[in-house]
Design a protein around this motif. Structure first.
Motif, PDB file in Angstrom:
ATOM      1  N   ILE A 140       0.862  -1.182   0.000  1.00  0.00           N
ATOM      2  CA  ILE A 140       0.000   0.000   0.000  1.00  0.00           C
ATOM      3  C   ILE A 140       0.895   1.227   0.000  1.00  0.00           C
ATOM      4  CG2 ILE A 140      -1.896   1.251   1.106  1.00  0.00           C
ATOM      5  CD1 ILE A 140      -2.638  -1.236   2.613  1.00  0.00           C
ATOM      6  N   ALA A 141       0.633   2.157  -0.890  1.00  0.00           N
ATOM      7  CA  ALA A 141       1.392   3.406  -0.949  1.00  0.00           C
ATOM      8  C   ALA A 141       0.448   4.573  -0.677  1.00  0.00           C
ATOM      9  CB  ALA A 141       2.051   3.567  -2.312  1.00  0.00           C
ATOM     10  N   GLY A 142       0.949   5.572   0.033  1.00  0.00           N
ATOM     11  CA  GLY A 142       0.153   6.755   0.349  1.00  0.00           C
ATOM     12  C   GLY A 142       0.548   7.314   1.698  1.00  0.00           C
ATOM     13  N   ASP A 143      -0.199   8.320   2.146  1.00  0.00           N
ATOM     14  CA  ASP A 143       0.117   8.980   3.413  1.00  0.00           C
ATOM     15  C   ASP A 143      -0.438   8.259   4.631  1.00  0.00           C
ATOM     16  OD1 ASP A 143       1.391  10.967   1.977  1.00  0.00           O
ATOM     17  OD2 ASP A 143      -0.425  12.188   1.815  1.00  0.00           O
ATOM     18  N   GLY A 144      -1.195   7.203   4.416  1.00  0.00           N
ATOM     19  CA  GLY A 144      -1.792   6.482   5.530  1.00  0.00           C
ATOM     20  C   GLY A 144      -3.244   6.820   5.754  1.00  0.00           C
ATOM     21  N   SER A 145      -3.685   7.940   5.176  1.00  0.00           N
ATOM     22  CA  SER A 145      -5.098   8.319   5.299  1.00  0.00           C
ATOM     23  C   SER A 145      -5.432   9.415   4.288  1.00  0.00           C
ATOM     24  CB  SER A 145      -5.422   8.808   6.716  1.00  0.00           C
ATOM     25  OG  SER A 145      -4.767  10.039   6.984  1.00  0.00           O
ATOM     26  N   TYR A 146      -6.705   9.547   4.014  1.00  0.00           N
ATOM     27  CA  TYR A 146      -7.220  10.668   3.211  1.00  0.00           C
ATOM     28  C   TYR A 146      -8.674  10.874   3.596  1.00  0.00           C
ATOM     29  CZ  TYR A 146      -9.387   7.079   0.273  1.00  0.00           C
ATOM     30  OH  TYR A 146     -10.127   6.019  -0.170  1.00  0.00           O
ATOM     31  N   ALA A 147      -9.210  12.058   3.271  1.00  0.00           N
ATOM     32  CA  ALA A 147     -10.579  12.393   3.662  1.00  0.00           C
ATOM     33  C   ALA A 147     -11.419  12.747   2.438  1.00  0.00           C
ATOM     34  CB  ALA A 147     -10.582  13.562   4.646  1.00  0.00           C
ATOM     35  N   GLN A 204       1.269   4.932 -17.177  1.00  0.00           N
ATOM     36  CA  GLN A 204       2.660   4.973 -16.756  1.00  0.00           C
ATOM     37  C   GLN A 204       2.854   5.642 -15.406  1.00  0.00           C
ATOM     38  OE1 GLN A 204       5.130   3.446 -18.251  1.00  0.00           O
ATOM     39  NE2 GLN A 204       6.607   4.106 -16.702  1.00  0.00           N
ATOM     40  N   ASP A 205       2.111   6.713 -15.119  1.00  0.00           N
ATOM     41  CA  ASP A 205       2.312   7.428 -13.862  1.00  0.00           C
ATOM     42  C   ASP A 205       1.933   6.579 -12.665  1.00  0.00           C
ATOM     43  OD1 ASP A 205      -0.343   7.462 -14.521  1.00  0.00           O
ATOM     44  OD2 ASP A 205      -0.722   9.474 -13.740  1.00  0.00           O
ATOM     45  N   VAL A 206       0.975   5.673 -12.848  1.00  0.00           N
ATOM     46  CA  VAL A 206       0.610   4.763 -11.768  1.00  0.00           C
ATOM     47  C   VAL A 206       1.752   3.801 -11.500  1.00  0.00           C
ATOM     48  CG1 VAL A 206      -1.004   2.984 -11.023  1.00  0.00           C
ATOM     49  CG2 VAL A 206      -1.832   4.937 -12.335  1.00  0.00           C
ATOM     50  N   ASP A 207       2.372   3.285 -12.572  1.00  0.00           N
ATOM     51  CA  ASP A 207       3.495   2.369 -12.415  1.00  0.00           C
ATOM     52  C   ASP A 207       4.645   3.025 -11.662  1.00  0.00           C
ATOM     53  OD1 ASP A 207       2.024   0.604 -13.881  1.00  0.00           O
ATOM     54  OD2 ASP A 207       3.016   1.022 -15.779  1.00  0.00           O
ATOM     55  N   VAL A 208       4.928   4.273 -11.969  1.00  0.00           N
ATOM     56  CA  VAL A 208       6.023   4.988 -11.324  1.00  0.00           C
ATOM     57  C   VAL A 208       5.769   5.125  -9.830  1.00  0.00           C
ATOM     58  CG1 VAL A 208       7.199   7.204 -11.143  1.00  0.00           C
ATOM     59  CG2 VAL A 208       6.719   6.236 -13.393  1.00  0.00           C
ATOM     60  N   GLN A 209       4.546   5.480  -9.443  1.00  0.00           N
ATOM     61  CA  GLN A 209       4.207   5.640  -8.030  1.00  0.00           C
ATOM     62  C   GLN A 209       4.371   4.326  -7.280  1.00  0.00           C
ATOM     63  OE1 GLN A 209       0.304   7.361  -7.724  1.00  0.00           O
ATOM     64  NE2 GLN A 209       0.783   9.003  -9.136  1.00  0.00           N
ATOM     65  N   LEU A 210       3.980   3.210  -7.913  1.00  0.00           N
ATOM     66  CA  LEU A 210       4.088   1.917  -7.249  1.00  0.00           C
ATOM     67  C   LEU A 210       5.538   1.487  -7.087  1.00  0.00           C
ATOM     68  CD1 LEU A 210       1.140   0.165  -9.060  1.00  0.00           C
ATOM     69  CD2 LEU A 210       1.282   0.589  -6.612  1.00  0.00           C
ATOM     70  N   VAL A 211       6.365   1.781  -8.063  1.00  0.00           N
ATOM     71  CA  VAL A 211       7.788   1.447  -7.936  1.00  0.00           C
ATOM     72  C   VAL A 211       8.412   2.251  -6.813  1.00  0.00           C
ATOM     73  CG1 VAL A 211      10.028   1.637  -9.085  1.00  0.00           C
ATOM     74  CG2 VAL A 211       8.056   0.740 -10.346  1.00  0.00           C
ATOM     75  N   GLU A 212       8.059   3.530  -6.705  1.00  0.00           N
ATOM     76  CA  GLU A 212       8.591   4.366  -5.643  1.00  0.00           C
ATOM     77  C   GLU A 212       8.130   3.854  -4.276  1.00  0.00           C
ATOM     78  OE1 GLU A 212       7.204   8.211  -6.659  1.00  0.00           O
ATOM     79  OE2 GLU A 212       8.835   8.624  -8.078  1.00  0.00           O
ATOM     80  N   ALA A 213       6.898   3.354  -4.195  1.00  0.00           N
ATOM     81  CA  ALA A 213       6.383   2.870  -2.925  1.00  0.00           C
ATOM     82  C   ALA A 213       7.121   1.623  -2.454  1.00  0.00           C
ATOM     83  CB  ALA A 213       4.884   2.563  -3.061  1.00  0.00           C
ATOM     84  N   GLU A 214       7.540   0.771  -3.402  1.00  0.00           N
ATOM     85  CA  GLU A 214       8.208  -0.476  -3.048  1.00  0.00           C
ATOM     86  C   GLU A 214       9.694  -0.282  -2.753  1.00  0.00           C
ATOM     87  OE1 GLU A 214       7.518  -3.308  -6.074  1.00  0.00           O
ATOM     88  OE2 GLU A 214       5.367  -3.411  -5.775  1.00  0.00           O
ATOM     89  N   SER A 215      10.265   0.802  -3.263  1.00  0.00           N
ATOM     90  CA  SER A 215      11.704   1.027  -3.082  1.00  0.00           C
ATOM     91  C   SER A 215      12.042   1.574  -1.707  1.00  0.00           C
ATOM     92  CB  SER A 215      12.202   1.993  -4.162  1.00  0.00           C
ATOM     93  OG  SER A 215      11.536   3.238  -4.053  1.00  0.00           O
TER      94      SER A 215
END
Length: 215
Positions: A140-147, A204-215
């Motif tokens: 899971i990638a993100g800040d931990g919460s959103y509203a 592509q932008d979704v793929d980039v975010q997921l790679v950053e989250a796993e690194s």
């Protein structure tokens, strides 16, 4: 005149009927076993693929439905609804939602706690115990919460987002669940090599975010 009672005589209208009883030969039995074994060998991978596709899609659809319900609750009740999540090592994960702009803790089970996830008077949590396939959530990638904004259902902070990757047990099939700043849930496969039929490959932008989250 012919004596019908004589040996070899038979009544008119009846025919001699000799029945020969014949069983399976050893070669025929062996060929049957080989054919059954080949059919099973061809069917098992297809069945496994079908089960794993269902594991991923069922898990993704459950979480997507949960998030959509939270968004709908915000607009229906005309109040901010905050979604939060945790993901520990292994298969320990949960997503919760609560009324207000303060995130709840989806691991809390005490209904009297201020951190308990609930909308109105009902608990609002989905976790690894909600499905028999508990270990399909990979990251899971993100800040931990959103509203959710109660007026239009958008995210209050348009910079917030959430990305999840769900994988089948073999890793052959993968789905990404993304919540963008409009509050829309997007389901897609991050790679054509691991795509699930019926879902498009992520941009592509979704793929980039997921790679950053796993690194």
């Amino acid at each position: 005149m012919i004596d019908k009672s004589a040996v070899g005589a038979r009544p008119r209208g009846q025919s001699l009927n000799f029945t020969r009883h014949r069983g399976f030969s050893m070669i025929e039995l062996m060929m049957s076993v080989v054919l059954i074994a080949v059919s099973a060998a061809l069917a098992i991978p297809s069945y496994r693929d079908m089960v794993e596709k269902r594991q991923v899609t069922h898990g993704a659809e459950q979480i997507a439905s949960f998030i959509n319900l939270a968004q709908g609750a915000a607009m229906k009740s005309n109040e901010v609804i905050t979604v939060s999540w945790t993901h520990a090592d292994g298969d320990d994960w949960c997503v919760g939602a609560v009324s207000g702009d303060t995130a709840c803790n989806c691991t809390v089970t005490d209904t009297s706690s201020d951190s308990y996830c609930q909308i109105g008077t009902k608990g609002f949590v989905i976790d690894n115990s909600s499905s028999k396939d508990r270990d399909i959530l990979h990251s899971i990638a993100g800040d931990g919460s959103y509203a959710f904004d109660p007026v239009r259902g958008l995210l209050v902070d348009l910079d917030d987002s959430m990305n999840m990757e769900l994988r089948s047990h073999s890793g052959d099939f993968r789905l990404n669940l993304m919540v963008n700043n409009t509050g829309r849930v997007i389901l897609c496969s991050n790679s054509a090599d691991h795509a699930v039929p019926g879902y498009e490959v992520c941009e592509q932008d979704v793929d980039v975010q997921l790679v950053e989250a796993e690194s």
